[in-house]
Design a protein around this motif. Structure first.
Motif, mmCIF file in Angstrom:
data_model
loop_
_atom_site.group_PDB
_atom_site.id
_atom_site.type_symbol
_atom_site.label_atom_id
_atom_site.label_comp_id
_atom_site.label_asym_id
_atom_site.label_seq_id
_atom_site.Cartn_x
_atom_site.Cartn_y
_atom_site.Cartn_z
ATOM 1 N N UNK A 2 0.773 -1.631 0.533
ATOM 2 C CA UNK A 2 -0.057 -0.088 -0.215
ATOM 3 C C UNK A 2 0.641 1.387 -0.099
ATOM 4 N N UNK A 3 2.182 1.439 -0.763
ATOM 5 C CA UNK A 3 2.970 2.122 -0.120
ATOM 6 C C UNK A 3 3.292 3.078 1.149
ATOM 7 N N UNK A 4 2.546 2.068 1.900
ATOM 8 C CA UNK A 4 3.025 3.231 3.769
ATOM 9 C C UNK A 4 1.527 4.421 4.145
ATOM 10 N N UNK A 5 0.385 3.993 2.741
ATOM 11 C CA UNK A 5 -0.528 4.864 3.555
ATOM 12 C C UNK A 5 -1.318 5.010 4.035
ATOM 13 N N UNK A 6 -1.983 3.610 4.070
ATOM 14 C CA UNK A 6 -2.889 2.939 4.314
ATOM 15 C C UNK A 6 -2.187 2.464 6.552
ATOM 16 N N UNK A 7 -2.698 3.173 7.610
ATOM 17 C CA UNK A 7 -1.869 3.225 8.940
ATOM 18 C C UNK A 7 -3.057 1.485 9.564
ATOM 19 N N UNK A 8 -2.041 0.560 8.945
ATOM 20 C CA UNK A 8 -3.370 -0.721 10.202
ATOM 21 C C UNK A 8 -2.181 -1.614 10.304
ATOM 22 N N UNK A 9 -2.670 -2.585 11.597
ATOM 23 C CA UNK A 9 -1.079 -3.732 11.255
ATOM 24 C C UNK A 9 -2.608 -4.844 11.631
ATOM 25 N N UNK A 10 -1.781 -5.662 11.205
ATOM 26 C CA UNK A 10 -2.815 -7.366 11.107
ATOM 27 C C UNK A 10 -2.821 -7.967 11.992
ATOM 28 N N UNK A 11 -3.444 -8.740 12.298
ATOM 29 C CA UNK A 11 -4.095 -9.402 13.531
ATOM 30 C C UNK A 11 -4.896 -10.972 13.115
ATOM 31 N N UNK A 12 -5.071 -11.827 14.258
ATOM 32 C CA UNK A 12 -6.042 -13.178 13.868
ATOM 33 C C UNK A 12 -6.886 -12.898 13.767
ATOM 34 N N UNK A 13 -7.703 -12.942 12.741
ATOM 35 C CA UNK A 13 -8.991 -12.764 12.281
ATOM 36 C C UNK A 13 -10.260 -13.580 12.942
ATOM 37 N N UNK A 14 -11.128 -13.612 13.450
ATOM 38 C CA UNK A 14 -11.608 -14.067 14.883
ATOM 39 C C UNK A 14 -12.936 -15.167 13.677
ATOM 40 N N UNK A 15 -13.211 -14.443 12.114
ATOM 41 C CA UNK A 15 -13.727 -15.403 11.280
ATOM 42 C C UNK A 15 -13.470 -16.741 11.171
ATOM 43 N N UNK A 16 -12.375 -17.111 11.446
ATOM 44 C CA UNK A 16 -11.475 -18.691 10.880
ATOM 45 C C UNK A 16 -12.104 -19.961 12.275
ATOM 46 N N UNK A 17 -12.307 -18.978 12.826
ATOM 47 C CA UNK A 17 -12.408 -20.408 14.112
ATOM 48 C C UNK A 17 -13.601 -20.798 13.598
ATOM 49 N N UNK A 18 -14.954 -20.720 13.914
ATOM 50 C CA UNK A 18 -15.905 -21.906 13.596
ATOM 51 C C UNK A 18 -15.111 -22.681 12.124
ATOM 52 N N UNK A 19 -15.006 -22.645 11.366
ATOM 53 C CA UNK A 19 -14.858 -23.398 10.115
ATOM 54 C C UNK A 19 -13.426 -24.317 10.292
ATOM 55 N N UNK A 20 -12.810 -23.715 11.612
ATOM 56 C CA UNK A 20 -11.246 -24.539 11.514
ATOM 57 C C UNK A 20 -11.469 -25.917 12.459
ATOM 58 N N UNK A 21 -11.933 -25.011 13.175
ATOM 59 C CA UNK A 21 -12.867 -26.097 14.372
ATOM 60 C C UNK A 21 -13.343 -27.305 12.967
ATOM 61 N N UNK A 22 -14.675 -26.755 13.024
ATOM 62 C CA UNK A 22 -15.309 -28.083 11.463
ATOM 63 C C UNK A 22 -14.684 -28.410 10.773
ATOM 64 N N UNK A 23 -13.106 -27.891 10.207
ATOM 65 C CA UNK A 23 -12.032 -28.801 9.311
ATOM 66 C C UNK A 23 -11.268 -29.875 10.530
ATOM 67 N N UNK A 24 -11.431 -29.664 11.053
ATOM 68 C CA UNK A 24 -9.695 -30.505 11.813
ATOM 69 C C UNK A 24 -11.083 -31.497 12.821
ATOM 70 N N UNK A 25 -12.172 -30.760 13.598
ATOM 71 C CA UNK A 25 -12.792 -31.809 14.002
ATOM 72 C C UNK A 25 -11.914 -31.152 15.147
ATOM 73 N N UNK A 26 -11.942 -30.512 16.111
ATOM 74 C CA UNK A 26 -11.162 -29.892 16.797
ATOM 75 C C UNK A 26 -12.561 -30.077 18.510
ATOM 76 N N UNK A 27 -11.533 -30.863 19.570
ATOM 77 C CA UNK A 27 -12.334 -31.182 20.366
ATOM 78 C C UNK A 27 -12.335 -29.767 21.237
#
Length: 361
Positions: A2-27
């Motif tokens: 982005x050429x240093x134009x967008x002040x943003x910090x990337x971190x973990x997205x909660x959106x993955x939690x449900x599908x990761x649990x479903x895909x891996x069968x995590x208890x």
């Protein structure tokens, strides 16, 4: 990207939690033994996200503006804060003592933000958190009024150590399940960028495609080494709202510091000692600021809520987001932020003004 134009910090997205649990069968207990399967799916989501980003870069972002005008983006931003609110309240309500510590922390943040001298006023979250931590330490460890802070693991932790890396494995079923999360990441990132634009008073829309691409590349890199899918971190938007510091140089410095701290188990152990009540107080402030930023978008763009076409999508989306309205389709879970975003977009497009209505003539 982005050429240093967008002040943003990337971190973990909660959106993955449900599908990761479903895909891996995590208890839900211990470490996930099939995390490599999830990582392959997250990489697939990153690839889909990157394709969407390239379309935006080469076709333009006007179609996104058409789909998500201020009446909609304000909702999306507000929903992000409201959807996370139960997490903050849950932390603050762990015990009666934690509730009082959360309130004290909130008060400390507010007092620092308004009354602290000079530059200190720009560090309310950090200083408020430290004040809350010290007060908790005095009353819990000193007077035994609450659960004492346990420093055992802090004492055992090494100063320097390597993080653990995990490689991905690619399974078509998991990839098909997790890849659609890219759509939610687009909505999250769009809302976050709109929020940052509202805070800074700058139109960042022309950087949307590149911001999407940066997020996509970061997600792929993260999952390649055992990390999570990424999004523009909402908590940091809240911090920017409090500090009013938007310099991208700060984010570069923060990234370097974060990488270095990743090699310091002692620091991780120290962070783990922060009491849940103090964290609850801090997150109440941060998530509330995100929600309030949605209102700021409406005010700055003079969204007219006397018109039903603006009011109804906002009302429905806010309720869905705050209540975490979730839809499950063929093993794919669309949580409150996603359902609120899509409901706001769809309802607004169905109701948007195409010709003058009698009630608004």
């Amino acid at each position: 990207i982005v050429g240093g134009r967008v002040p943003s910090y990337l971190g973990s997205s909660f959106s993955f939690i449900a599908v990761v649990i479903a895909a891996t069968g995590f208890s839900g207990k211990g470490l996930n033994p099939h995390i490599d399967v999830a990582l392959g799916g997250i990489i697939a989501a990153g690839v889909v996200y990157g394709i969407i980003a390239l379309i935006v870069i080469f076709v333009g972002y006007r179609w996104i503006e058409y789909l998500m005008p201020p009446a909609v983006t304000g909702v999306v931003v507000a929903v992000i804060g409201l959807n996370l609110a139960p997490v903050a309240i849950g932390e603050a309500a762990t015990s009666q003592f934690d509730t009082w510590m959360a309130l004290i922390t909130i008060l400390a943040v507010a007092l620092v933000a308004v009354y602290a001298p000079g530059p200190l006023r720009r560090l309310p979250i950090l200083l408020g958190g430290i004040i809350g931590y010290l007060i908790y330490l005095i009353f819990a460890n000193g007077f035994s009024l609450g659960k004492p802070i346990d420093f055992t693991n802090l004492g055992k932790a090494a100063w320097i150590g390597l993080p653990n890396f995990t490689g991905p494995s690619f399974h078509p079923g998991a990839m098909a399940l997790i890849a659609p999360v890219a759509i939610i990441l687009v909505a999250e990132n769009l809302g976050h960028i709109k929020a940052v634009g509202a805070m800074t008073g700058r139109n960042l829309d022309k950087y949307l495609g590149r911001a999407f691409l940066g997020d996509a590349v970061a997600t792929i890199i993260s999952a390649s080494g055992g990390g999570t899918g990424l999004t523009t971190y909402a908590e940091n938007i809240g911090v920017m709202a409090v500090t009013r510091i938007y310099s991208t140089v700060i984010f570069i410095i923060a990234a370097v510091v974060a990488i270095l701290l990743g090699f310091c188990p002692k620091f991780g152990a120290l962070i783990a000692t922060i009491p849940v009540g103090v964290l609850g107080g801090l997150t109440i402030v941060l998530f509330g600021l995100i929600a309030a930023t949605g209102g700021r978008i409406w005010v700055q763009n003079r969204v007219d809520f006397s018109k039903s076409r603006n009011l109804v999508p906002a009302a429905v989306a806010l309720t869905m987001g705050a209540g975490n309205f979730t839809i499950n389709i063929a093993g794919f879970s669309l949580g409150g932020i996603g359902t609120a975003t899509f409901s706001a977009i769809i309802l607004y497009q169905l109701l948007r003004e195409r010709q003058p209505q009698p009630e608004e003539a």
